[in-house]
Motif scaffolding. Structure first.
Motif, PDB file in Angstrom:
ATOM      1  N   ARG A 147      -9.679  -1.603  12.294  1.00  0.00           N
ATOM      2  CA  ARG A 147      -8.534  -1.720  11.410  1.00  0.00           C
ATOM      3  C   ARG A 147      -8.936  -1.702   9.948  1.00  0.00           C
ATOM      4  NH1 ARG A 147      -3.463  -4.293  13.336  1.00  0.00           N
ATOM      5  NH2 ARG A 147      -3.234  -3.130  15.239  1.00  0.00           N
ATOM      6  N   ARG A 193      -9.624   4.662   7.934  1.00  0.00           N
ATOM      7  CA  ARG A 193     -10.107   4.148   9.223  1.00  0.00           C
ATOM      8  C   ARG A 193     -11.248   5.019   9.711  1.00  0.00           C
ATOM      9  NH1 ARG A 193      -5.377   1.436  11.512  1.00  0.00           N
ATOM     10  NH2 ARG A 193      -4.677   0.299   9.700  1.00  0.00           N
ATOM     11  N   GLN A 212       4.754   7.187   8.181  1.00  0.00           N
ATOM     12  CA  GLN A 212       5.576   5.995   7.926  1.00  0.00           C
ATOM     13  C   GLN A 212       6.802   6.356   7.099  1.00  0.00           C
ATOM     14  OE1 GLN A 212       2.288   3.675   6.377  1.00  0.00           O
ATOM     15  NE2 GLN A 212       2.545   2.102   7.945  1.00  0.00           N
ATOM     16  N   PRO A 238      -3.173   4.874   9.180  1.00  0.00           N
ATOM     17  CA  PRO A 238      -3.373   4.612   7.755  1.00  0.00           C
ATOM     18  C   PRO A 238      -4.757   5.120   7.327  1.00  0.00           C
ATOM     19  CG  PRO A 238      -2.524   2.655   8.824  1.00  0.00           C
ATOM     20  CD  PRO A 238      -2.804   3.657   9.908  1.00  0.00           C
ATOM     21  N   ASP A 264      -4.030  -8.908  14.158  1.00  0.00           N
ATOM     22  CA  ASP A 264      -4.495  -8.000  13.120  1.00  0.00           C
ATOM     23  C   ASP A 264      -5.500  -8.666  12.180  1.00  0.00           C
ATOM     24  OD1 ASP A 264      -4.666  -5.807  11.468  1.00  0.00           O
ATOM     25  OD2 ASP A 264      -2.958  -6.444  10.254  1.00  0.00           O
ATOM     26  N   PHE A 297       0.858  -1.185   0.000  1.00  0.00           N
ATOM     27  CA  PHE A 297       0.000   0.000   0.000  1.00  0.00           C
ATOM     28  C   PHE A 297       0.896   1.237   0.000  1.00  0.00           C
ATOM     29  CE2 PHE A 297      -0.168  -2.245   4.191  1.00  0.00           C
ATOM     30  CZ  PHE A 297       0.944  -1.612   4.728  1.00  0.00           C
ATOM     31  N   HIS A 298       0.279   2.395  -0.179  1.00  0.00           N
ATOM     32  CA  HIS A 298       1.062   3.627  -0.075  1.00  0.00           C
ATOM     33  C   HIS A 298       1.330   3.908   1.385  1.00  0.00           C
ATOM     34  CE1 HIS A 298       1.013   4.883  -4.187  1.00  0.00           C
ATOM     35  NE2 HIS A 298      -0.277   4.617  -4.273  1.00  0.00           N
ATOM     36  N   PRO A 299       2.579   4.077   1.758  1.00  0.00           N
ATOM     37  CA  PRO A 299       2.842   4.397   3.169  1.00  0.00           C
ATOM     38  C   PRO A 299       2.289   5.776   3.523  1.00  0.00           C
ATOM     39  CG  PRO A 299       4.887   4.404   1.877  1.00  0.00           C
ATOM     40  CD  PRO A 299       3.799   3.950   0.964  1.00  0.00           C
ATOM     41  N   THR A 300       1.895   5.948   4.758  1.00  0.00           N
ATOM     42  CA  THR A 300       1.453   7.266   5.210  1.00  0.00           C
ATOM     43  C   THR A 300       2.681   8.168   5.294  1.00  0.00           C
ATOM     44  OG1 THR A 300       1.805   6.728   7.526  1.00  0.00           O
ATOM     45  CG2 THR A 300      -0.378   6.257   6.618  1.00  0.00           C
ATOM     46  N   VAL A 333      -1.422   1.544  18.435  1.00  0.00           N
ATOM     47  CA  VAL A 333      -1.842   0.287  17.813  1.00  0.00           C
ATOM     48  C   VAL A 333      -2.500   0.578  16.474  1.00  0.00           C
ATOM     49  CG1 VAL A 333      -2.097  -1.223  19.793  1.00  0.00           C
ATOM     50  CG2 VAL A 333      -3.872   0.425  19.296  1.00  0.00           C
ATOM     51  N   GLY A 334      -2.117  -0.193  15.488  1.00  0.00           N
ATOM     52  CA  GLY A 334      -2.711  -0.032  14.168  1.00  0.00           C
ATOM     53  C   GLY A 334      -2.110   1.073  13.328  1.00  0.00           C
ATOM     54  N   SER A 335      -1.061   1.707  13.824  1.00  0.00           N
ATOM     55  CA  SER A 335      -0.492   2.820  13.062  1.00  0.00           C
ATOM     56  C   SER A 335       0.418   2.325  11.931  1.00  0.00           C
ATOM     57  CB  SER A 335       0.261   3.768  13.988  1.00  0.00           C
ATOM     58  OG  SER A 335       1.338   3.100  14.594  1.00  0.00           O
ATOM     59  N   GLY A 336       0.711   1.034  11.929  1.00  0.00           N
ATOM     60  CA  GLY A 336       1.478   0.488  10.813  1.00  0.00           C
ATOM     61  C   GLY A 336       2.974   0.417  11.045  1.00  0.00           C
ATOM     62  N   LYS A 337       3.365  -0.155  12.169  1.00  0.00           N
ATOM     63  CA  LYS A 337       4.791  -0.279  12.463  1.00  0.00           C
ATOM     64  C   LYS A 337       5.426  -1.462  11.739  1.00  0.00           C
ATOM     65  CE  LYS A 337       3.971  -0.429  16.934  1.00  0.00           C
ATOM     66  NZ  LYS A 337       2.540  -0.091  16.958  1.00  0.00           N
TER      67      LYS A 337
END
Ligand code: ADP
Ligand code: MG
Length: 745
Positions: free
Chosen positions: A630, A498, A288, A495, A601, A282-285, A313-317
């Motif tokens: 998510r 949401r 990110q 991301p 997830d 996906f396109h990173p934020t 949580v869920g921020s895409g680490k």
């Protein structure tokens, strides 16, 4: 004469037996004893006359015991004592206090501290449940000697008096501490050397250490009472700052040393960039992108990265971690990725296989539950360098695993570990875990652990990079102490796509409605979690348990739906299978304990019901809730309570309903629980403080960090080499003593 480092047992009147009781309080040396600060003070310089008391105030009264006795009412025994000053009388009562029966003798002087209340409207004043101290009592108030009476005259009245928490199950009373600490202070050498550099002392107007120790226990008559109670007198400030300064000095030094060590300068050319782009699903934020840039820049430098990646949580680490792994793998290095639980390790493994294997990277999973043969085989692959990304639990590094060429260590969900555990973890991770016959001289060595070494002291070349990831938004004060040695990257953006989670609080009297709602969500093609605090039922507590409720939900409530049970005691294979089925949408409702708390997830899961929500901590609730919301569909978190909810639990639940912002929740959690328990357990590896308090002393902590950095920037016109050396020596012995860390290098 006593030295600060002398064992307390050599202080007059203590001896080995009482020293043991003190040790249980963490008091081992004279220094520890002198840092056992009063938790409040009493103004016995101007104690109140009974006739001057006003309703509602907190007052200290010194008076003579007149009579006392136990009264039995229908509900409970009440102990009553009347004290007098001349003709004035004051009644004191204690509920349920039969144990006080023989405590008071007529004619004894007693200091009383408590709230002044009216017996009934317009009636006489009385003190209800006051704290008290008999001022001329012998025997049963701890050890005494012949100077007892003389000391009583000078230490107990006619001054501001320190009140200490008692110890040894009440055997070491406040009064005993007062006398012992006084003795220790009197026997200190006339000078205690000040190890804080002069320029820092000047900037913060710090008073000398010996003076601070005296005044914090025995404030002078003119001292502001408010400052005393708030720990803000010059004496308090000096001691608190000192403690924080030497902690920060150690952490700052570690940072400096890391920059001085030789690390791996990973190549970051177009082919690596190409590889990074290739895997992105996906396109990173932009957050990110920013943190990846920070990480990549660290990795490109010739000293080891020590970076903390913080993101809710869920921020895409995860994808960021994979990108860091790719940089290392493209450079011919191996990567270790560690998670706190097997489930999480497995989940990372599945994502890694999905995302990284198609690009040709070789990923292995090494967990405790594997067959021994399989483990041996995997270890061989790791030692020979065939396995490029090794995923496992932290147990992975507890045992010795040989890497052919370890380049990066990634530690996920670090919030469960405190600073001290992390130092140990990093050491184990990188210390000698390398095959000796590896074809290429591997990166290894002693990563900053234990007591910081002297500046300029180097450890082995080519330390691996370390990236620590945490989902707990850490309030700044804690970040400074727990992660003061790390550089910080923050993902502060979710991301796209949401929808915020809707959180509702309901009593389990309405559970049928909740189940109906759940059924509707499932009918719309979604999945749900139902979480319980315990696996098994316990008759006494009456707490609903996952096992029993699973049955109930499957058999009675949702006989037509696919319900499954997940908890920590299931076999790893079974857990894995269940998680996979849930991920594939073949389970509608997953009944579970907190094993799903971290990292799991499944975007299609849109409902989480947490039963007995009142029993969970705030951080835990937030982590749990992070499992939903998510995907693009609106998600719902239902906090279900049973029975009575305490006021504190109510504040937690309210906060959950009010906000989804992890930082706000973390700040409140820190406030409610205090730093010691913020990370779930008391032994979470927080440096424990003698006198500082992270919530109260935020500003001093910031100042300490600033000053520690300024000192390490020397020598210069402000601070000499001798001063720096002295401060570092002091810091090292303090770290060794306070945190029990021993230097390895
Ligand atoms: P955490 O930070 O809690 O570890 P994850 O890395 O598990 O979060 O990411 C949560 C979910 O968001 C995953 O399903 C992941 O694939 C997805 N995700 C992460 N980054 C993006 C992005 N930039 N765009 C869309 N989805 C993303
Ligand atoms: Mg994660």
């Amino acid at each position: 004469m006593l030295e600060l480092s002398t064992s307390v047992q050599y202080v007059k009147e203590i001896g080995p037996r009482l020293a043991e009781l003190l040790a249980a309080k963490g008091i081992h040396t004279v220094d520890d004893l002198l840092h056992y600060l009063p938790f409040r003070y009493e103004d016995r310089l101007n104690p109140r006359g009974i006739s001057e008391l006003r309703r509602g105030e907190m007052a200290t009264v010194i008076a003579e015991v007149r009579n006392s006795g136990l009264f039995r009412t229908r509900r409970m025994p009440i102990f009553q004592m009347t004290a007098g000053q001349g003709r004035a009388r004051l009644k004191c009562i204690w509920f349920n206090a039969a144990y006080l029966r023989d405590r008071f003798k007529p004619g004894q002087m007693v200091a009383l501290y408590g709230k002044v209340e009216e017996e009934r409207y317009g009636g006489e004043f009385q003190l209800v449940q006051p704290q008290f101290e008999l001022l001329d009592e012998g025997g049963n108030d701890g050890p005494t000697d012949s100077t007892e009476r003389k000391l009583a005259g000078s230490l107990e009245v006619g001054r501001i008096v320190p009140i200490y928490e008692s110890a040894g199950q009440g055997r070491l009373t406040s009064r005993w501490f007062r006398r012992i600490i006084h003795t220790a202070l009197e026997n200190l050498p006339p000078e205690i050397h000040d190890s804080i550099p002069a320029v820092v002392r000047g900037r913060l107007s710090l008073i000398p250490p010996r003076q601070a120790l005296w005044k914090v226990h025995w404030p002078e008559p003119g001292e502001s009472f408010e400052d005393l109670q708030n720990s803000r007198t010059p004496a308090h400030v000096r001691l608190i700052f000192e403690e924080l300064f030497f902690l920060e000095l150690g952490l700052e030094l570690k940072r400096h040393q890391q920059k001085a060590q030789t690390g791996i300068a990973f190549r970051l050319d177009d082919s690596v960039r190409e590889a990074l782009k290739k895997i992105l699903p996906f396109h990173p934020t932009s957050a990110q992108k920013r943190v990846l840039k920070e990480i990549a820049s660290d990795m490109g430098k010739p000293f080891p990265m020590r970076r903390l990646l913080q993101g809710d949580v869920g921020s895409g680490k995860t994808i960021v971690a994979f990108e860091a792994a790719i940089i290392a793998m493209e450079n011919g290095y191996q990567v270790a990725l560690m998670a706190p639980t097997e489930i999480l390790a497995q989940q990372h493994y599945f994502s890694a296989r999905r995302i990284l294997e198609p690009a040709g990277y070789r990923v292995v999973l090494l967990t405790g539950s594997l067959e021994d043969d399989r483990k041996r085989e995997i270890r061989r692959h790791i030692a020979q360098g065939n396995a490029q990304l090794v995923i496992g639990t932290h147990a992975l590094i507890e045992q010795k695993v040989d890497f052919a060429r370890l380049g990066v260590v990634i530690v996920d969900e670090q919030h469960r570990f405190g600073v001290l555990q992390r130092f140990k973890l990093m050491k184990k991770t990188t210390d000698g875990h390398v095959a000796s016959d590896a074809p290429i001289r591997p990166g290894t060595g002693h990563v900053g652990t234990g007591v910081p070494a002297r500046p300029g002291e180097r450890s082995s070349p080519n330390e691996p990079d370390v990236l620590v990831m945490t989902a707990t938004p850490i309030p700044r004060t804690l970040a400074l102490t727990l992660y003061g040695d790390l550089d910080l990257s923050v993902i502060d953006e979710m991301p796209p796509g949401r929808t915020p989670i809707v959180t509702k609080l309901v009593s389990d009297e309405h559970s049928e409605k909740v189940w109906d709602f759940l059924r509707k969500q499932v009918a719309n093609g979604h999945q749900a979690y139902v979480v319980y605090p315990v696996i098994e039922e316990n008759e006494e507590t009456g707490i609903k348990a996952a096992q029993k409720m699973y049955k109930e939900l499957q058999e009675r409530v949702f006989p037509d739906l696919r319900v499954a049970l997940l908890h920590g005691r299931l076999d790893a294979d079974l857990k894995e299978q269940i998680m996979r089925l849930f991920q594939k949408g073949e389970i509608d409702i997953l009944v579970s304990t907190t094993v799903i708390e971290v990292g799991v997830d499944v975007a299609n899961a849109t409902v989480m019901v947490i039963e007995h929500a009142e029993r969970f901590g705030l951080a835990q609730l937030h982590q749990l809730r992070g499992r939903i919301g998510r995907g693009a569909a609106r998600s719902y978190c239902v906090l279900m309570t049973s029975g009575k909810v305490t006021e504190e639990a109510e504040r937690r639940l309210d906060a959950m309903v009010r906000t989804n912002d992890g930082f706000q929740i973390a700040e409140l959690d820190l406030e409610l629980r205090g730093p010691g328990e913020f990370f779930g357990t008391r032994q979470a590896g927080m440096p424990s403080f003698q006198v500082a308090n992270l919530i109260r002393d935020r500003q001093l902590l910031e100042a300490a960090k600033r000053e520690a950095a300024a000192v390490l920037a020397g020598p210069n016109a402000e601070v000499s080499q001798e001063e720096i050396d002295r401060a570092l020596r002091h810091m090292r012995s303090r770290w060794q003593r306070s945190y029990g860390l021993v230097e390895v290098a």
